[in-house]
Scaffold this motif. Structure first.
Motif, PDB file in Angstrom:
ATOM      1  N   ASP A 188       0.837  -1.186   0.000  1.00 45.95           N
ATOM      2  CA  ASP A 188       0.000   0.000   0.000  1.00 45.95           C
ATOM      3  C   ASP A 188       0.884   1.253   0.000  1.00 45.95           C
ATOM      4  OD1 ASP A 188      -1.491   2.188   1.873  1.00 45.95           O
ATOM      5  OD2 ASP A 188      -2.953   1.045   0.679  1.00 45.95           O
ATOM      6  N   SER A 189       0.383   2.335  -0.549  1.00 43.60           N
ATOM      7  CA  SER A 189       1.180   3.567  -0.661  1.00 43.60           C
ATOM      8  C   SER A 189       1.700   4.040   0.690  1.00 43.60           C
ATOM      9  CB  SER A 189       0.350   4.664  -1.321  1.00 43.60           C
ATOM     10  OG  SER A 189      -0.811   4.938  -0.559  1.00 43.60           O
ATOM     11  N   ARG A 190       1.002   3.671   1.780  1.00 46.16           N
ATOM     12  CA  ARG A 190       1.473   4.059   3.111  1.00 46.16           C
ATOM     13  C   ARG A 190       2.749   3.313   3.496  1.00 46.16           C
ATOM     14  NH1 ARG A 190      -4.085   2.758   6.067  1.00 46.16           N
ATOM     15  NH2 ARG A 190      -3.813   1.022   4.595  1.00 46.16           N
ATOM     16  N   ASN A 191       3.034   2.230   2.799  1.00 50.20           N
ATOM     17  CA  ASN A 191       4.232   1.443   3.078  1.00 50.20           C
ATOM     18  C   ASN A 191       5.317   1.669   2.031  1.00 50.20           C
ATOM     19  OD1 ASN A 191       2.885   0.354   5.286  1.00 50.20           O
ATOM     20  ND2 ASN A 191       2.118  -1.395   4.113  1.00 50.20           N
ATOM     21  N   VAL A 192       5.173   2.783   1.290  1.00 49.72           N
ATOM     22  CA  VAL A 192       6.156   3.169   0.276  1.00 49.72           C
ATOM     23  C   VAL A 192       6.812   4.466   0.731  1.00 49.72           C
ATOM     24  CG1 VAL A 192       6.511   3.856  -2.118  1.00 49.72           C
ATOM     25  CG2 VAL A 192       4.844   2.061  -1.566  1.00 49.72           C
ATOM     26  N   LEU A 193       8.123   4.465   0.854  1.00 42.09           N
ATOM     27  CA  LEU A 193       8.870   5.629   1.346  1.00 42.09           C
ATOM     28  C   LEU A 193       9.559   6.319   0.182  1.00 42.09           C
ATOM     29  CD1 LEU A 193       9.976   7.310   3.702  1.00 42.09           C
ATOM     30  CD2 LEU A 193      11.795   5.614   3.949  1.00 42.09           C
ATOM     31  N   ASN A 194       9.235   7.582  -0.015  1.00 45.47           N
ATOM     32  CA  ASN A 194       9.845   8.355  -1.092  1.00 45.47           C
ATOM     33  C   ASN A 194      10.986   9.184  -0.520  1.00 45.47           C
ATOM     34  OD1 ASN A 194      10.290  10.363  -3.195  1.00 45.47           O
ATOM     35  ND2 ASN A 194       8.463   9.477  -4.117  1.00 45.47           N
ATOM     36  N   ALA A 195      12.194   8.814  -0.864  1.00 43.46           N
ATOM     37  CA  ALA A 195      13.384   9.468  -0.314  1.00 43.46           C
ATOM     38  C   ALA A 195      14.091  10.277  -1.387  1.00 43.46           C
ATOM     39  CB  ALA A 195      14.327   8.430   0.276  1.00 43.46           C
ATOM     40  N   TYR A 212       7.513  -0.129   6.132  1.00 47.94           N
ATOM     41  CA  TYR A 212       7.896   0.184   4.757  1.00 47.94           C
ATOM     42  C   TYR A 212       8.454  -1.052   4.048  1.00 47.94           C
ATOM     43  CZ  TYR A 212       7.318   5.141   5.785  1.00 47.94           C
ATOM     44  OH  TYR A 212       6.788   6.361   6.117  1.00 47.94           O
ATOM     45  N   ARG A 213       7.917  -1.335   2.871  1.00 49.91           N
ATOM     46  CA  ARG A 213       8.421  -2.418   2.027  1.00 49.91           C
ATOM     47  C   ARG A 213       9.142  -1.891   0.792  1.00 49.91           C
ATOM     48  NH1 ARG A 213       6.003  -7.556   2.111  1.00 49.91           N
ATOM     49  NH2 ARG A 213       7.514  -8.060   0.485  1.00 49.91           N
ATOM     50  N   VAL A 214       8.935  -0.611   0.469  1.00 51.36           N
ATOM     51  CA  VAL A 214       9.467  -0.062  -0.786  1.00 51.36           C
ATOM     52  C   VAL A 214      10.082   1.308  -0.514  1.00 51.36           C
ATOM     53  CG1 VAL A 214       8.891   0.728  -3.109  1.00 51.36           C
ATOM     54  CG2 VAL A 214       7.735  -1.270  -2.159  1.00 51.36           C
ATOM     55  N   VAL A 215      11.235   1.544  -1.151  1.00 52.93           N
ATOM     56  CA  VAL A 215      11.885   2.849  -1.097  1.00 52.93           C
ATOM     57  C   VAL A 215      12.128   3.321  -2.523  1.00 52.93           C
ATOM     58  CG1 VAL A 215      13.928   4.143  -0.387  1.00 52.93           C
ATOM     59  CG2 VAL A 215      13.010   2.344   1.108  1.00 52.93           C
ATOM     60  N   PHE A 216      11.698   4.540  -2.827  1.00 54.15           N
ATOM     61  CA  PHE A 216      12.039   5.186  -4.090  1.00 54.15           C
ATOM     62  C   PHE A 216      13.104   6.236  -3.797  1.00 54.15           C
ATOM     63  CE2 PHE A 216       8.089   3.339  -5.426  1.00 54.15           C
ATOM     64  CZ  PHE A 216       8.244   3.126  -6.793  1.00 54.15           C
ATOM     65  N   ALA A 217      14.195   6.206  -4.563  1.00 55.73           N
ATOM     66  CA  ALA A 217      15.290   7.123  -4.273  1.00 55.73           C
ATOM     67  C   ALA A 217      16.054   7.455  -5.545  1.00 55.73           C
ATOM     68  CB  ALA A 217      16.229   6.526  -3.236  1.00 55.73           C
ATOM     69  N   VAL A 218      16.768   8.567  -5.469  1.00 53.97           N
ATOM     70  CA  VAL A 218      17.657   8.941  -6.568  1.00 53.97           C
ATOM     71  C   VAL A 218      19.034   8.342  -6.301  1.00 53.97           C
ATOM     72  CG1 VAL A 218      16.393  10.984  -7.287  1.00 53.97           C
ATOM     73  CG2 VAL A 218      18.034  11.158  -5.427  1.00 53.97           C
ATOM     74  N   ALA A 219      20.026   8.810  -7.037  1.00 53.61           N
ATOM     75  CA  ALA A 219      21.270   8.054  -7.156  1.00 53.61           C
ATOM     76  C   ALA A 219      22.140   8.009  -5.909  1.00 53.61           C
ATOM     77  CB  ALA A 219      22.088   8.615  -8.314  1.00 53.61           C
TER      78      ALA A 219
END
Length: 896
Positions: free
Chosen positions: A385-392, A418-425
């Motif tokens: 779920d989007s609540r378990n996605v961390l945007n870093a 959190y199961r998912v992390v979105f991140a840059v380089a």
């Protein structure tokens, strides 16, 4: 050899002298023993290579000819450099009377992490014991902004700062900062982390980093006129000795090296595999979700604690691309349904050559559980779920702009969802996540040049850190399953990097991986090999009329599951558990630590903790529990009834350090123990609710129907497997001897060793069994698509039932021993089950029930029942065949 190649040979005199001293039996250094006060005061027991590094440093300190002010520890990412620092602080304090330690690094993220490690007693990642004692004196560690002029006894002062701030304070005079005179007044040890940043690689960096380097050198040399000089200890995993300027700077300063390849070879990392695919970013997203969730299911089925939570990182090169990918991901999860998911899996399987081995395992699992797909999708939607996605998505890489530091550095915590992390380089240095299992390269806008692939290689190296999940009540800080031949267990110790299938890019990536000394392999299927029955065997009476025997199963009615004991749960009135008070790091093979402990009764333990734990664990909601305990009428019955938890009669005892008092145990400690207990019970409730169980009636199945030609793949190997000679690699062997019924054997070294051992005794066996002596390989691949292959399994039966009709040791699930020795003479038809097994680790222990069943058959042949016309059949089993016949299995075969 060319002059150029000669010039690239790198010698490190300090390291080489220390090694020579270690090898010299008569050198005084041989008698040096790592001081007890190190392991007595550190949470983690020092690993062998950390001990070696301290021994090397001790050697240089003792050797007046060497005794450098500045040394470099070049050690792999994840190898525990901060543990080493924590130990060296105590060493230099005790042996050389250093009280002041300056920790510097170039990023705030690493700085915050190290504060948790060295000075924050309330952090889960604090590296010292709660009470530090040396020579009977309690030592305090204090964080300071300035080293005090008047210093207290038995005190270590640590200043943690960015190198930028230290440099600025040194050259810009301000109040309440440390100038050069502060470093002249009292001796200081500088601990410089990520030290590769303090050496120049480009002209632009040279201008900036010379300032840092100059500042560090000013501090280092501030007390050169004093007997007790300042010291500089540098730590880094990344140092390019191929560059002359770097090599010349460090050649006489390197005190220890522990490369990433050795770290992985020693089993302190995950395995690393690449999944190279031409799939779109959207397809990769769904694939990695299926893979990650299967990894979770796989771990739970192995008995890993239910808190196991594999994390996915989606790596983008730009913030806007990452935000867009995040939105697509949320949309994919939101729209997921059974019909589309089955269609997606079937389409992926059609592209067989492009499906990785890991994804193939996952696809098979979902298709076999198609009937439960609605539930699986609900769980996927819940977990992702989007609540378990961390945007870093901060471009600076310091993970602070949006307050994500705490979340990103506690991903292993059961309370962190959190199961998912979105991140840059730049999410690299300072990110100490252990349960990262999948890194997905978002292709849109991604670079393919050397700098891009080098950043990817460094990120993979950080993600490769081993996750010490708990299995059978114990944590392991090394891989357990390197000898797992099916890759189903190794799957939960493997990091997958999902990237594009483009030859030039892959070549560049592999080059970068080699540059950082990170061995990986592609996760792919090898072409199937056809395994044929020998035509000579097909002509024999054994093939035409022979049978192989397995015991029949009977249905288990729901009424049988009427107590907690029926699930193999030994729920005693007195429960003894170990309090997790910061246990030392030990490998899964290590013996119990030497810390003195005692057992105390927790008088405050009562039903409140059970109820609170049940509230937190989804499995124990009544509607879920009812699926596995069909006779249960209420949660109240589950908690209080004597057949279940019987909580009013339960006493909780905890194993604690000898100086612990009852008052030192907090309510949270008691709740954590209760949660862990119920999570173990959850695994056993799930595995114990099996609707069939074995009987003593054995059924004969025609050999010519069950032994057939079949296809099998030789697994592709990677990472440590590529250079670990002890790895039980599966290979294809041609076997011409008639006693083996197949033309080829696709087996591991241990299984091949068994075949060779049996071969030696074939002629001897033929003298006793004139009609038939054959070794049958019973491979799970023989009837992959056939339901009838389920019949070819052994199940526990017999005296494991006590007088109350209860099975005291539940292993209702069947298993298929790998080999059958088929013997026949004029009077008897003799079948002996043989199972090779690597004799180490929890996996061997957890499968001893199989050996018990084999030996039970051997000792209780009179109990077996056969059809009326099958009176001369003997069925037996032997102990597991282990390496070098460590259990004398072959001798037992000869005597049967």
């Amino acid at each position: 050899m060319t002059n150029n190649s000669i010039s690239k040979i790198r010698h490190f005199p300090l390291l080489e002298e220390a090694k020579l001293a270690e090898m010299d039996l008569f050198h005084e250094h041989q008698s040096y023993v790592i001081p007890d006060y190190l392991n007595n005061n550190l949470i983690h027991t020092l690993r062998y290579y950390q001990n070696e590094s301290i021994r090397n440093y001790h050697y240089t300190r003792q050797n007046m000819k060497l005794s450098p002010q500045q040394v470099l520890f070049n050690m792999a990412t994840g190898s525990g450099k901060t543990d080493l620092m924590a130990g060296l602080i105590l060493y230099l304090y005790k042996e050389y009377n250093y009280h002041n330690f300056l920790f510097i690094v170039n990023t705030n993220s690493v700085l915050l992490k190290t504060k948790d490690n060295l000075v924050n007693k309330n952090s889960d990642k604090y590296l010292y014991k709660e009470k530090i004692a040396i020579d009977g004196k309690q030592i305090s560690i204090l964080e300071v902004e300035q080293f005090p002029r008047i210093q207290q006894e038995n005190t270590i002062y640590i200043k943690l700062s960015s190198v930028q701030k230290v440099s600025e304070d040194l050259f810009v005079v301000r109040e309440n900062t440390m100038g050069l005179t502060d470093y002249e007044r009292q001796p200081v040890v500088i601990l410089a982390d990520e030290a590769h940043h303090y050496s120049a690689n480009t002209k632009k960096e040279k201008d900036d980093e010379n300032t840092w380097e100059y500042a560090i050198n000013k501090i280092l040399n501030a007390r050169n006129d004093f007997e007790q000089k300042n010291l500089l200890l540098e730590f880094t995993a990344t140092v390019d000795f191929s560059k002359d300027v770097i090599y010349n700077k460090y050649r006489d300063k390197v005190v220890y090296r522990y490369p990433l390849s050795k770290f992985m070879f020693d089993g302190y990392s995950k395995q690393v595999k690449r999944i190279e695919t031409s799939a779109s970013d959207e397809d990769k997203m769904l694939n990695v979700v299926l893979l990650s969730q299967y990894r979770k299911y796989r771990a739970n089925s192995e008995g890993v604690t239910s808190t196991f939570k594999p994390v996915i990182l989606f790596k983008s090169s730009k913030v806007d691309v990452s935000i867009e990918a995040n939105a697509k991901f949320n949309q994919i999860i939101g729209n997921l349904n059974v019909r589309d998911l089955i269609k997606f899996i079937n389409r992926q399987q059609l592209m067989d050559s492009n499906v990785s081995s890991a994804l193939s395992l996952a696809y098979d699992f979902y298709l076999k559980n198609e009937g439960a797909m609605e539930r699986i999708i609900r769980e996927i939607k819940h977990d992702f779920d989007s609540r378990n996605v961390l945007n870093a998505n901060d471009t600076s890489g310091n993970m602070l702009e949006k307050g994500q530091y705490q979340a990103l550095n506690t991903l292993e915590n059961p309370n962190n969802l959190y199961r998912v992390v979105f991140a840059v380089a730049k999410l690299t240095e300072g990110w100490d996540v252990l349960n990262l299992y999948d890194i997905v390269r978002i292709e849109k806008g991604a670079g393919t040049n050397k700098n891009a692939t080098m950043a990817e290689a460094q990120l993979i190296g950080r993600g490769a850190r081993h996750y010490p999940f708990e299995l059978m009540g114990r944590k392991s800080y090394q891989r357990r399953f390197d000898n797992d031949l099916s890759n189903t267990q190794l799957f939960i110790e493997t990091l997958h990097y999902h990237t594009m299938d483009e030859p030039q890019y892959i070549k560049q990536l592999i080059g970068s991986l080699k540059k950082v000394d990170l061995p990986t392999g592609e996760d792919k299927k090898t072409p199937p090999i056809e395994i044929k029955l020998k035509s000579s065997f097909k002509k024999t009476e054994a093939y035409k009329k022979g049978k192989i025997y397995y015991n029949e199963v009977k249905e288990v009615e729901d009424e049988w599951f009427n107590s907690i004991a029926k699930y193999g749960i030994n729920h005693k009135a007195d429960i003894i558990r170990c309090l997790n008070y910061g246990s030392r790091e030990v490998s899964y093979q290590a013996t119990v630590g030497s810390d003195e402990t005692k057992i105390i009764r927790v008088e405050e333990f009562d039903v409140r903790y059970i109820k609170k734990a049940i509230q937190r664990l989804e499995f124990f909601r009544f509607e879920n529990l009812k699926k596995y305990i069909p006779l249960l009428t209420s949660i109240k019955e589950f908690i209080y009834d004597e057949k279940w938890l019987n909580i009013n009669e339960v006493n909780l005892f905890l194993t604690v350090p000898k100086d612990f008092q009852l008052k030192d145990i907090s309510p949270d400690d008691i709740l954590d123990v209760t949660l862990a207990l119920l999570k173990e019970y959850e695994v056993k409730f799930k595995s114990g609710y099996i609707k069939q169980r074995g009987t003593k009636k054995f059924i004969g199945y025609p050999i010519n129907e069950y032994l057939t030609n079949y296809n099998k793949r030789v697994p592709a190997y990677d990472t440590a497997n590529m250079f670990n000679e002890n790895m039980q690699k599966i290979e294809a062997y041609e076997i011409k001897d008639e006693f083996y019924v197949y033309e080829k054997a696709i087996v591991n070294k241990l299984e091949y060793e068994l075949i060779e051992r049996v071969k030696v005794h074939v002629n001897e066996l033929k003298k006793r069994y004139q009609k038939s002596v054959y070794l049958l390989r019973m491979d799970e691949n023989m009837h992959r698509e056939s339901v009838k292959s389920e019949k070819l399994k052994l199940h526990q039966y017999g005296s494991r039932e006590n007088r109350a009709g209860e099975i005291t040791d539940i292993h209702i699930q069947g298993f298929q021993p790998d080999f059958i020795l088929f013997l026949e003479d004029s009077d008897f038809y003799f079948q002996i089950f043989i199972e090779p097994k690597g004799m180490s680790g929890e996996r061997f222990i957890s499968e001893l029930w199989k050996q018990d069943l084999l030996l039970y058959m051997a000792d209780n042949q009179g109990e077996m029942e056969f059809a009326a016309n099958e009176k001369n059949v003997l069925i037996s089993g032997v102990k597991f065949y282990t390496k070098g016949d460590g259990q004398n299995t072959i001798e037992r075969l000869k005597s049967l």
